[in-house]
Design a protein around this motif. Structure first.
Motif, mmCIF file in Angstrom:
data_model
loop_
_atom_site.group_PDB
_atom_site.id
_atom_site.type_symbol
_atom_site.label_atom_id
_atom_site.label_comp_id
_atom_site.label_asym_id
_atom_site.label_seq_id
_atom_site.Cartn_x
_atom_site.Cartn_y
_atom_site.Cartn_z
ATOM 1 N N MET A 1 0.836 -1.208 0.000
ATOM 2 C CA MET A 1 0.000 0.000 0.000
ATOM 3 C C MET A 1 0.868 1.255 0.000
ATOM 4 O O MET A 1 2.024 1.222 0.421
ATOM 5 N N ARG A 2 0.262 2.345 -0.436
ATOM 6 C CA ARG A 2 0.921 3.660 -0.407
ATOM 7 C C ARG A 2 0.170 4.518 0.618
ATOM 8 O O ARG A 2 -0.970 4.906 0.378
ATOM 9 N N ILE A 3 0.821 4.789 1.733
ATOM 10 C CA ILE A 3 0.160 5.474 2.842
ATOM 11 C C ILE A 3 0.800 6.845 3.054
ATOM 12 O O ILE A 3 2.009 6.940 3.302
ATOM 13 N N VAL A 4 -0.002 7.890 2.946
ATOM 14 C CA VAL A 4 0.478 9.257 3.133
ATOM 15 C C VAL A 4 0.365 9.628 4.604
ATOM 16 O O VAL A 4 -0.693 9.464 5.216
ATOM 17 N N VAL A 5 1.437 10.149 5.170
ATOM 18 C CA VAL A 5 1.446 10.613 6.556
ATOM 19 C C VAL A 5 1.654 12.122 6.556
ATOM 20 O O VAL A 5 2.628 12.622 5.978
ATOM 21 N N ASP A 6 0.744 12.841 7.196
ATOM 22 C CA ASP A 6 0.816 14.294 7.294
ATOM 23 C C ASP A 6 1.932 14.655 8.280
ATOM 24 O O ASP A 6 1.747 14.592 9.489
ATOM 25 N N ALA A 7 3.086 15.051 7.751
ATOM 26 C CA ALA A 7 4.242 15.332 8.599
ATOM 27 C C ALA A 7 4.103 16.633 9.371
ATOM 28 O O ALA A 7 4.865 16.887 10.308
ATOM 29 N N MET A 8 3.129 17.457 8.997
ATOM 30 C CA MET A 8 2.959 18.755 9.659
ATOM 31 C C MET A 8 1.753 18.758 10.594
ATOM 32 O O MET A 8 1.400 19.796 11.163
ATOM 33 N N GLY A 9 1.103 17.625 10.771
ATOM 34 C CA GLY A 9 -0.099 17.559 11.590
ATOM 35 C C GLY A 9 0.186 17.122 13.013
ATOM 36 O O GLY A 9 0.891 16.136 13.242
ATOM 37 N N GLY A 10 -0.365 17.863 13.980
ATOM 38 C CA GLY A 10 -0.247 17.459 15.375
ATOM 39 C C GLY A 10 0.647 18.364 16.198
ATOM 40 O O GLY A 10 1.446 19.134 15.674
ATOM 41 N N ASP A 11 0.523 18.249 17.508
ATOM 42 C CA ASP A 11 1.292 19.076 18.434
ATOM 43 C C ASP A 11 2.784 18.785 18.370
ATOM 44 O O ASP A 11 3.607 19.651 18.682
ATOM 45 N N ASP A 32 5.317 -1.545 2.870
ATOM 46 C CA ASP A 32 4.449 -0.551 2.245
ATOM 47 C C ASP A 32 5.229 0.737 2.002
ATOM 48 O O ASP A 32 6.184 1.043 2.721
ATOM 49 N N GLN A 33 4.799 1.487 1.020
ATOM 50 C CA GLN A 33 5.445 2.784 0.792
ATOM 51 C C GLN A 33 4.805 3.833 1.689
ATOM 52 O O GLN A 33 3.593 4.013 1.683
ATOM 53 N N GLY A 162 -19.912 0.861 12.276
ATOM 54 C CA GLY A 162 -19.088 0.517 13.432
ATOM 55 C C GLY A 162 -18.938 -0.976 13.604
ATOM 56 O O GLY A 162 -17.856 -1.481 13.930
ATOM 57 N N GLY A 163 -20.012 -1.719 13.362
ATOM 58 C CA GLY A 163 -19.959 -3.171 13.474
ATOM 59 C C GLY A 163 -19.015 -3.784 12.454
ATOM 60 O O GLY A 163 -18.252 -4.706 12.775
ATOM 61 N N ILE A 164 -19.057 -3.285 11.222
ATOM 62 C CA ILE A 164 -18.166 -3.788 10.173
ATOM 63 C C ILE A 164 -16.714 -3.466 10.514
ATOM 64 O O ILE A 164 -15.816 -4.295 10.355
ATOM 65 N N PHE A 165 -16.482 -2.253 11.005
ATOM 66 C CA PHE A 165 -15.124 -1.855 11.386
ATOM 67 C C PHE A 165 -14.559 -2.776 12.463
ATOM 68 O O PHE A 165 -13.424 -3.256 12.369
ATOM 69 N N MET A 166 -15.347 -3.063 13.484
ATOM 70 C CA MET A 166 -14.866 -3.916 14.572
ATOM 71 C C MET A 166 -14.637 -5.351 14.104
ATOM 72 O O MET A 166 -13.738 -6.040 14.589
ATOM 73 N N GLU A 167 -15.451 -5.791 13.156
ATOM 74 C CA GLU A 167 -15.285 -7.151 12.632
ATOM 75 C C GLU A 167 -13.953 -7.305 11.908
ATOM 76 O O GLU A 167 -13.214 -8.273 12.140
ATOM 77 N N PHE A 168 -13.628 -6.350 11.037
ATOM 78 C CA PHE A 168 -12.461 -6.518 10.188
ATOM 79 C C PHE A 168 -11.180 -5.928 10.771
ATOM 80 O O PHE A 168 -10.089 -6.382 10.434
ATOM 81 N N GLN A 314 -3.362 0.482 7.033
ATOM 82 C CA GLN A 314 -2.978 -0.664 6.212
ATOM 83 C C GLN A 314 -4.035 -1.768 6.263
ATOM 84 O O GLN A 314 -4.419 -2.330 5.237
ATOM 85 N N VAL A 315 -4.545 -2.047 7.467
ATOM 86 C CA VAL A 315 -5.558 -3.103 7.615
ATOM 87 C C VAL A 315 -6.874 -2.670 6.966
ATOM 88 O O VAL A 315 -7.581 -3.487 6.363
ATOM 89 N N MET A 316 -7.220 -1.374 7.086
ATOM 90 C CA MET A 316 -8.428 -0.858 6.418
ATOM 91 C C MET A 316 -8.385 -1.161 4.925
ATOM 92 O O MET A 316 -9.390 -1.568 4.329
ATOM 93 N N GLY A 317 -7.209 -0.942 4.325
ATOM 94 C CA GLY A 317 -7.074 -1.203 2.897
ATOM 95 C C GLY A 317 -7.044 -2.680 2.578
ATOM 96 O O GLY A 317 -7.720 -3.151 1.666
ATOM 97 N N GLU A 318 -6.285 -3.423 3.354
ATOM 98 C CA GLU A 318 -6.150 -4.863 3.106
ATOM 99 C C GLU A 318 -7.488 -5.582 3.244
ATOM 100 O O GLU A 318 -7.811 -6.470 2.439
ATOM 101 N N LYS A 319 -8.282 -5.213 4.235
ATOM 102 C CA LYS A 319 -9.562 -5.885 4.479
ATOM 103 C C LYS A 319 -10.720 -5.270 3.685
ATOM 104 O O LYS A 319 -11.853 -5.738 3.789
ATOM 105 N N GLN A 320 -10.436 -4.210 2.928
ATOM 106 C CA GLN A 320 -11.452 -3.555 2.083
ATOM 107 C C GLN A 320 -12.715 -3.201 2.880
ATOM 108 O O GLN A 320 -13.841 -3.522 2.501
#
Length: 344
Positions: A1-11, A32-33, A162-168, A314-320
């Motif tokens: 997968m190609r995962i973008v991380v916001d390097a400027m986000g957060g305290d 993953d990239q 929410g139920g689908i999210f917890m399942e996968f 990554q799991v969100m993408g892998e489990k669709q």
């Protein structure tokens, strides 16, 4: 997968996002990239800290702007087209990346995700969940701030997503879904809760009925559904508990030497308990219902928390997960616009 991380986000940006990306890259051996987006100079300075163990598959993309926490979300998204957040989400829209992770402004990320990526087909309103611990694992509280005012149909969809999210994501098939109310009886609660209860009884096989606030941390349901206003109040209260408990405990222990000796003996147990209530362990949660993967993290997320958030992406993408949400909505006839549901 190609995962973008916001390097400027957060305290703690850019240190924490870069550290999280490097930790993930090392643990997964460059599987993953990871695309760090933000001020290229600052990102490269942070990457230099890891020069003895260089990341295997980390790429840097420059973004000239940054959305600050105190900015108006809608205005910032419109005006800062070259911000790390907007530019990162556009990469997903344009097929250049598969997921986005940020600890930046939650309001701005919700607005930018909706405007840039749109909704999963059939979803009326996306929802934001949050993990809360109980002694047997975690539960998902949804919604915790994306929708202050809701209709019964919205809460019904929140429960299904929410139920689908917890399942996968958490490997909990047939997750129990509870509706937050002031009493367990179906007749208890506001007009919104009573109407939602009827819809959930009809359409969600895993719905166990109303649950009260005292049931949340007892694990009575794996998914607790409420409107965003109530959910946000519950979440902020829950986040304060560990700090208050810890300070009170220290004050009591310091009163005598015997207590100090006892505290030393049970220190490992206290650390384990604190870990179970630590948001770092859970990383982040997706904005469910968005047609893409947009992971929202706590504003004070550390490198460890962001690393774990990347795992969630990554799991969100892998489990669709989004495809499963769309399929379930269609199979159950819960597509937004169904007249009989809107009128129920």
């Amino acid at each position: 997968m190609r995962i973008v991380v916001d390097a400027m986000g957060g305290d703690l940006a850019p240190h924490a996002p870069v550290q999280g990306a490097v930790l993930y890259d090392r643990e997964t051996k460059g599987r993953d990239q990871i695309i760090l987006i933000g001020d290229q100079g600052q990102i490269n300075e942070e990457l230099e800290r890891h020069r003895f163990l260089p990341p295997k598959n980390v790429k840097v993309i420059h973004a000239s702007q940054r959305i600050e926490m105190n900015e108006s979300p809608a205005a910032a998204v419109r005006q800062k087209k070259d911000s790390s957040m907007v530019k990162g989400l556009r990469m997903i829209r344009d097929g250049e990346a598969d997921a986005f992770v940020s600890a930046g402004s939650t309001g701005a990320q919700m607005a930018a995700s909706l405007l840039t990526l749109g909704r999963v087909r059939g979803v009326h309103r996306p929802a934001l969940g949050a993990f809360l611990p109980w002694e047997g694992g975690v539960i998902l509280l949804i919604d915790v701030g994306a929708n202050a005012d809701c209709k019964p149909f919205n809460l019904l969809q929140f429960g299904l997503m929410g139920g689908i999210f917890m399942e996968f994501i958490c490997d909990i098939p047939k997750a129990r879904i509870g509706l937050l109310s002031i009493g367990e009886e179906d007749s208890k609660g506001s007009e919104l809760v009573i109407a939602t209860n009827k819809l959930m009884r009809k359409h969600l096989p895993n719905f166990i009925g109303n649950i009260e606030g005292r049931d949340i941390l007892h694990g009575k349901a794996e998914v607790v559904v409420t409107d965003g206003f109530t959910g946000n109040v519950v979440l902020k209260f829950a986040e304060s508990i560990v700090g208050v408990f810890g300070r009170s405990l220290k004050r009591i222990i310091k009163k005598n030497l015997l207590s100090i000796a006892g505290a030393y003996l049970v220190r490992p147990a206290f650390k384990a308990m604190k870990r179970s209530y630590d948001y770092e362990e859970y990383g982040g949660v997706p904005l469910l219902g968005i047609d893409g993967i947009s992971i929202i993290c706590h504003g004070s997320s550390t490198g460890k928390a962001l690393k774990n958030a990347i795992y969630v992406a990554q799991v969100m993408g892998e489990k669709q997960v989004n495809k499963h949400i769309e399929d379930e909505l269609r199979e159950r006839g819960l597509i937004w616009g169904e007249k009989q549901l809107l009128q129920a």
